[in-house]
Enzyme design. Structure first.
Site, PDB file in Angstrom:
ATOM      1  N   TYR A  51       0.853  -1.205   0.000  1.00 53.98           N
ATOM      2  CA  TYR A  51       0.000   0.000   0.000  1.00 53.98           C
ATOM      3  C   TYR A  51       0.876   1.237   0.000  1.00 53.98           C
ATOM      4  O   TYR A  51       1.876   1.298   0.725  1.00 53.98           O
ATOM      5  CB  TYR A  51      -0.903   0.021   1.240  1.00 53.98           C
ATOM      6  CG  TYR A  51      -2.343  -0.286   0.881  1.00 53.98           C
ATOM      7  CD1 TYR A  51      -3.039   0.563   0.031  1.00 53.98           C
ATOM      8  CD2 TYR A  51      -2.991  -1.420   1.370  1.00 53.98           C
ATOM      9  CE1 TYR A  51      -4.344   0.283  -0.335  1.00 53.98           C
ATOM     10  CE2 TYR A  51      -4.291  -1.710   1.003  1.00 53.98           C
ATOM     11  CZ  TYR A  51      -4.966  -0.846   0.149  1.00 53.98           C
ATOM     12  OH  TYR A  51      -6.251  -1.115  -0.221  1.00 53.98           O
ATOM     13  N   GLU A  53      -0.618   4.745  -0.286  1.00 52.03           N
ATOM     14  CA  GLU A  53      -1.481   5.933  -0.415  1.00 52.03           C
ATOM     15  C   GLU A  53      -0.665   7.197  -0.199  1.00 52.03           C
ATOM     16  O   GLU A  53       0.153   7.272   0.716  1.00 52.03           O
ATOM     17  CB  GLU A  53      -2.623   5.869   0.598  1.00 52.03           C
ATOM     18  CG  GLU A  53      -3.766   5.021   0.083  1.00 52.03           C
ATOM     19  CD  GLU A  53      -4.913   4.901   1.065  1.00 52.03           C
ATOM     20  OE1 GLU A  53      -4.994   5.702   2.016  1.00 52.03           O
ATOM     21  OE2 GLU A  53      -5.723   3.982   0.878  1.00 52.03           O
ATOM     22  N   ASP A 197      -7.421  14.740 -24.267  1.00 52.08           N
ATOM     23  CA  ASP A 197      -7.435  13.307 -23.945  1.00 52.08           C
ATOM     24  C   ASP A 197      -6.805  12.597 -25.144  1.00 52.08           C
ATOM     25  O   ASP A 197      -7.440  12.423 -26.188  1.00 52.08           O
ATOM     26  CB  ASP A 197      -8.882  12.853 -23.724  1.00 52.08           C
ATOM     27  CG  ASP A 197      -8.977  11.339 -23.490  1.00 52.08           C
ATOM     28  OD1 ASP A 197      -7.994  10.628 -23.776  1.00 52.08           O
ATOM     29  OD2 ASP A 197     -10.043  10.879 -23.041  1.00 52.08           O
ATOM     30  N   THR A 223      -4.582   7.126 -21.364  1.00 57.09           N
ATOM     31  CA  THR A 223      -4.391   5.772 -20.851  1.00 57.09           C
ATOM     32  C   THR A 223      -2.972   5.358 -21.253  1.00 57.09           C
ATOM     33  O   THR A 223      -2.342   5.992 -22.093  1.00 57.09           O
ATOM     34  CB  THR A 223      -5.416   4.792 -21.456  1.00 57.09           C
ATOM     35  OG1 THR A 223      -5.459   4.999 -22.863  1.00 57.09           O
ATOM     36  CG2 THR A 223      -6.780   4.994 -20.864  1.00 57.09           C
ATOM     37  N   LYS A 226      -2.824   1.832 -24.740  1.00 54.90           N
ATOM     38  CA  LYS A 226      -3.257   1.802 -26.149  1.00 54.90           C
ATOM     39  C   LYS A 226      -2.004   1.940 -27.022  1.00 54.90           C
ATOM     40  O   LYS A 226      -1.134   1.087 -26.931  1.00 54.90           O
ATOM     41  CB  LYS A 226      -4.293   2.900 -26.380  1.00 54.90           C
ATOM     42  CG  LYS A 226      -5.579   2.665 -25.564  1.00 54.90           C
ATOM     43  CD  LYS A 226      -6.695   3.593 -25.957  1.00 54.90           C
ATOM     44  CE  LYS A 226      -7.983   3.256 -25.224  1.00 54.90           C
ATOM     45  NZ  LYS A 226      -8.165   3.996 -23.968  1.00 54.90           N
ATOM     46  N   ARG A 232      -2.367  -1.591 -18.389  1.00 53.17           N
ATOM     47  CA  ARG A 232      -3.668  -0.926 -18.238  1.00 53.17           C
ATOM     48  C   ARG A 232      -3.528   0.094 -17.126  1.00 53.17           C
ATOM     49  O   ARG A 232      -3.314  -0.251 -15.960  1.00 53.17           O
ATOM     50  CB  ARG A 232      -4.747  -1.938 -17.829  1.00 53.17           C
ATOM     51  CG  ARG A 232      -5.016  -3.022 -18.845  1.00 53.17           C
ATOM     52  CD  ARG A 232      -5.525  -2.464 -20.139  1.00 53.17           C
ATOM     53  NE  ARG A 232      -6.911  -2.085 -20.081  1.00 53.17           N
ATOM     54  CZ  ARG A 232      -7.912  -2.817 -20.567  1.00 53.17           C
ATOM     55  NH1 ARG A 232      -7.673  -3.970 -21.144  1.00 53.17           N
ATOM     56  NH2 ARG A 232      -9.147  -2.385 -20.500  1.00 53.17           N
TER      57      ARG A 232
HETATM   58  N1  DSN Z   1     -12.770   1.563 -24.340  1.00 58.89           N
HETATM   59  C1  DSN Z   1     -11.847   2.454 -24.977  1.00 58.89           C
HETATM   60  C2  DSN Z   1     -11.835   2.248 -26.454  1.00 58.89           C
HETATM   61  O1  DSN Z   1     -12.063   1.125 -26.874  1.00 58.89           O
HETATM   62  O2  DSN Z   1     -11.580   3.174 -27.208  1.00 58.89           O
HETATM   63  C3  DSN Z   1     -12.120   3.839 -24.610  1.00 58.89           C
HETATM   64  O3  DSN Z   1     -12.318   3.885 -23.244  1.00 58.89           O
END
Ligand code: DSN
Length: 443
Positions: A51, A53, A197, A223, A226, A232
């Site tokens: 942990y 925090e 974003d 994120t 991707k 993730r």
């Molecule tokens: N779920 C993602 C996507 O597939 O683009 C976006 O959050």
């Protein structure tokens, strides 16, 4: 000491099966990617037992000396990669990260603007009624012009009319480049914060394949799994422009992530983000970013040759939207199911001005990160487009019933028939033969 004969948990067998599925099939979901062995190895390390925090040197638990070093390394590498003064690497994923930015910058009832979901935006960008952002803030949604590009004139008119406190420039199903400079001019004109974003395009921004939002936005979030090819997770970056507008901005963002919305950070993810950032600083990553776009363009031209129509007639990034309305309303549904049988997984998606519904959409969303990470190039994209064309042609008479009530039964029957369809199974064997020659991670 004698080792206990552990009863193997079927979960391990299922994980193995999933790995085989990924190896034998071709993945075209534009938001997915394969990550390196190094990224994956720290995800199953002892870091998940701790942990932590708080933030480095300001923790609420003891024993965090090493976790501090890891988190600082992650921050420093990302600061270098994106040329930003502040990074928070603790958001659990993209939706919590966007919620944190909104919580930091807005009060309940304030106005925010984002691209409508039906035009390729994201739920967290103010999608009305069902989402946190759509219910707690006054949400104004902008859309696309006739060429399926963001309508910047509409963005400006809406901003002048509604005076939002936050404008979100970000997408989840949009094949074209974003003009962050235009967004910034509008946000500055009305005194709004600009949040970029870049979840879908981080790997392209990091490699110079897409304009960077850093000089223009106040906050940039993404994120990390991707095109960035990490675990993730997510990150929120505060730019110099953001600090110039509000010197407390970094502190507000950090407090919104913890303690406002989250508890202990996932240290194994933090370490994996640090590794992904180091990989993104390597010269090969530049090549990877370039190849993602080359592959997307090759896929676009081969799909056109196969007689398929693309939303906006092409792509500037890693993503393409196939408009299947010439084959019938809602036809994306049948195509996605049939492709899955044929060994290619993608996702059915609405197209701009969708004539059917989000559950039975008329488009197919595809992208090149997964196949590029496997080492596939333009010649494989041509083959993939030909397979897609063959599948569409093979099922073109399979139309969704017009009556809503009959659709479910039709799809159940369709799936049953397709699962043993000889044409699809033959394509599946061809796909497997090609896919099996590529590792999941070739870089
Ligand atoms: N779920 C993602 C996507 O597939 O683009 C976006 O959050």
């Amino acid at each position: 000491m004698q080792q206990k004969n552990l009863n193997p948990d079927p979960i391990f067998e299922l994980v193995k099966k999933e790995e085989e599925r990924q190896k034998e099939m071709i993945g075209l979901i534009p938001s997915e990617n394969h990550s390196s062995e190094a990224v994956r190895s720290v995800l199953s390390s002892c870091l998940s037992s701790k942990y932590a925090e708080g933030y480095p040197k300001r923790r609420y638990y003891e024993g965090n000396q090493i976790i501090d070093e890891i988190e600082i390394l992650a921050q420093e590498r990302l600061k270098k990669l994106f040329a930003v003064p502040h990074v928070n690497v603790q958001p659990y994923s993209g939706s919590p990260a966007n919620s944190a930015v909104e919580f930091a910058l807005l009060e309940a009832g304030d106005t925010m603007m984002g691209l409508a979901l039906s035009s390729g935006g994201h739920l967290t960008h103010g999608h009305p009624k069902v989402t946190f952002s759509g219910r707690y803030f006054k949400s104004v949604q902008y859309g696309l012009d006739q060429n399926a590009r963001i309508d910047y004139e509409q963005v400006r008119q809406l901003a002048l009319e509604h005076r939002p406190k936050l404008i979100v420039a970000g997408t989840t199903a949009y094949p074209f480049a974003l003009d962050f400079q235009k967004f910034a001019a509008i946000a500055d004109e009305v005194g709004a914060y600009l949040l970029a974003d870049i979840s879908h395009i981080t790997g392209l921004v990091a490699t110079g394949e897409h304009q960077s939002p850093v000089p223009y936005a106040h906050v940039v979030m993404s994120t990390t799994h991707k095109t960035f090819r990490g675990p993730r997770g997510a990150m929120i970056m505060v730019t110099q422009k953001g600090l110039d507008k509000d010197p407390d901005l970094a502190d507000k963002i950090d407090k919104a992530v913890f303690p406002a919305l989250q508890g202990g950070p996932h240290n194994e993810t933090t370490a994996a983000i640090a590794i992904a950032a180091a990989e993104a600083l390597q010269p090969e990553f530049k090549q990877y970013g370039k190849q993602i776009r080359l592959n997307a363009q090759a896929l676009a031209s081969a799909l056109r040759e196969a007689g398929l129509k693309l939303v906006g007639d092409g792509t500037d990034n890693h993503l393409l939207l196939i408009d299947l309305t010439p084959f019938g309303e809602g036809f994306g549904t049948q195509v996605a199911f049939a492709l899955d049988v044929a060994g290619i997984y993608a996702n059915r998606n609405t197209i701009p001005s969708e004539p059917c519904s989000p559950f039975y959409p008329s488009g197919l969303r595809i992208g090149t990160p997964l196949v590029t990470t496997r080492g596939m190039k333009e010649q494989e994209m041509t083959k993939i487009a030909q397979w897609i064309g063959r599948v569409v042609d093979h099922i073109k008479t399979e139309q969704l019933p017009v009556e809503q009530a009959a659709r479910r039964a039709f799809l159940q029957d369709f799936k049953k028939r397709m699962a043993k369809d000889e044409v699809l199974l033959k394509i599946r064997a061809e796909v497997k033969e090609l896919a099996s020659t590529f590792p999941l991670f070739a870089w």
